[in-house]
Design an enzyme around this catalytic site. Sequence first.
Site, short mmCIF file in Angstrom:
data_model
loop_
_atom_site.label_atom_id
_atom_site.label_comp_id
_atom_site.label_asym_id
_atom_site.label_seq_id
_atom_site.Cartn_x
_atom_site.Cartn_y
_atom_site.Cartn_z
N GLU A 134 -5.18 6.98 -0.36
CA GLU A 134 -5.07 7.38 -1.58
C GLU A 134 -6.28 7.77 -1.92
O GLU A 134 -7.32 7.33 -1.97
CB GLU A 134 -4.71 6.59 -2.56
CG GLU A 134 -2.88 6.41 -2.06
CD GLU A 134 -2.27 5.32 -2.89
OE1 GLU A 134 -1.12 5.09 -3.19
OE2 GLU A 134 -3.13 4.36 -3.63
N GLU A 215 -0.24 11.43 -6.73
CA GLU A 215 -0.11 10.15 -6.82
C GLU A 215 0.41 9.76 -8.16
O GLU A 215 0.14 10.22 -9.24
CB GLU A 215 -0.98 9.28 -5.83
CG GLU A 215 -0.85 8.86 -4.88
CD GLU A 215 0.54 7.90 -4.71
OE1 GLU A 215 0.91 7.16 -5.57
OE2 GLU A 215 1.04 7.68 -3.47
N ARG A 343 7.49 -4.05 -3.76
CA ARG A 343 6.06 -3.52 -3.54
C ARG A 343 5.06 -4.25 -4.11
O ARG A 343 3.56 -4.04 -3.75
CB ARG A 343 5.96 -2.31 -4.00
CG ARG A 343 6.94 -1.16 -3.24
CD ARG A 343 7.11 0.08 -3.94
NE ARG A 343 8.02 1.14 -3.13
CZ ARG A 343 7.77 1.77 -2.15
NH1 ARG A 343 6.48 1.91 -1.49
NH2 ARG A 343 8.79 2.60 -1.57
#
Length: 474
Positions: A134, A215, A343
């Site tokens: 990212e 994102e 996550r």
Amino acid sequence: MPETPQEVLKMIRDEDIKIIDLKFIDMPGIWQHCSFYYDQIEEASFDEGVPFDGSSIRGWKAINESDMAMVPDPTTAWIDPFYKEKTLSMICSIKEPRTGEYYDRDPRTIAKKAVEYLATTGLGDTAYFGPEAEFFVFEDVRFDQTENKGFYYVDSIEGRWNSGAEEPGGNLGYKPRYKEGYFPVAPTDTLQDIRTEMLLTMAECGVPIEKHHHEVATGGQNELGFRFATLVQAADYLMTYKYVIKNVGKKYGKTVTFMPKPLFNDNGSGMHTHQSIWKDGKPLFWGESGYANLSKMALNYIGGILKHAPALLALTNPTTNSYKRLVPGFEAPVNLAYSQGNRSASVRIPLSGTNPKAKRLEFRCPDATCNPYLAFAAMLCAGIDGIKNEIDPGDPLDVDIYDLSPEELSKIPSTPGSLEAALEHLEKDNAFLTESGVFTEDFIENWIEYKLDNEVNPLRLRPHPYEFSLYYDV
């Protein structure tokens, strides 16, 4: 794309290429390059290398032993899309010209040794890696540090902090909310065309592309995806990825950063890294009756990753800024546990249906400030150590961590809180890297010393702007 030295030389003739650009990676993880007139590259260059002075490369040779050679890999050849003159680019490994041996501080050489080590164990013959890096795209970045001042300033037309700003033509108000930047369409997503050009340019450079999207964070956070590849190839692709993204951004008057935490109070940028081991063309991480369809080998690999994670992070999260991302509350993987859905766990098992070839694990801690050759090699070594020693990863963390009591949460180990702490772990726990010969003890000692001298200690010496808010009027 060419595969052999002969095919590269033919491409140079057929395309009438005059300039050959040889790229290699320094120890911290930045591409360096030197451009040569085409007649300087011969068939022998792909074995003997092209000489250069290595004394000025960070973390490498002393000035009294500076001679080194760049050995181009013909499979990495592509026409550089950013130069006016047609230029052929190739990625190199580094040799010691006097001995003919590959340099043991060269990150690409270390990555190759990791793959060779896997083969010698008999456990597998191929390691696949798939990094998801990212990054932020800003319109403006300014920073300075002197004896009497220190500041940084970044800005983005997408930044929620600009919702009240006066803008040319009027402020239209399309700014992603904090932590709500995932997958918005235009006009909130202003970077579609830039990302598309980034993705297609990567394909021109030989990277097998997949997708792109906005994102989570406000202020222009994005991600592009490419297909998984063998360990060294995946690291090559990632370096091409970073090169292309930065240069396409510059073309549009934008600046790109892979810093894990350039913005306060919103999600940082990570590099979730998918990985698996195969042998004789067969995937070895699939186990139909295992947890999340994982084989015992895969579970032991996870055990190795989790056991060595505090030391691993000194290589996979190698900056002081990395640990400003690894904090609770921003989807950061701070819990050293594994899960098929959680996550916040350091290791996640992605959904793969009933396809054994898609079975893999995802180590979520790393970020793209790492040197990918070193990071991937270290992860593989940790996983192999887990398999060889049958390390049990424990029970999966499939509960919502926010429902856990403080007592229950205290039993789950977490990532180190600083680069200094990670380096301390690496100093104590590095046999899984060195006993195989993949990393040398010299490299580990040099890495720790370099990071302390050039990053940890210099930051410790400097006042932080926020300290003035806290303490100036005390």
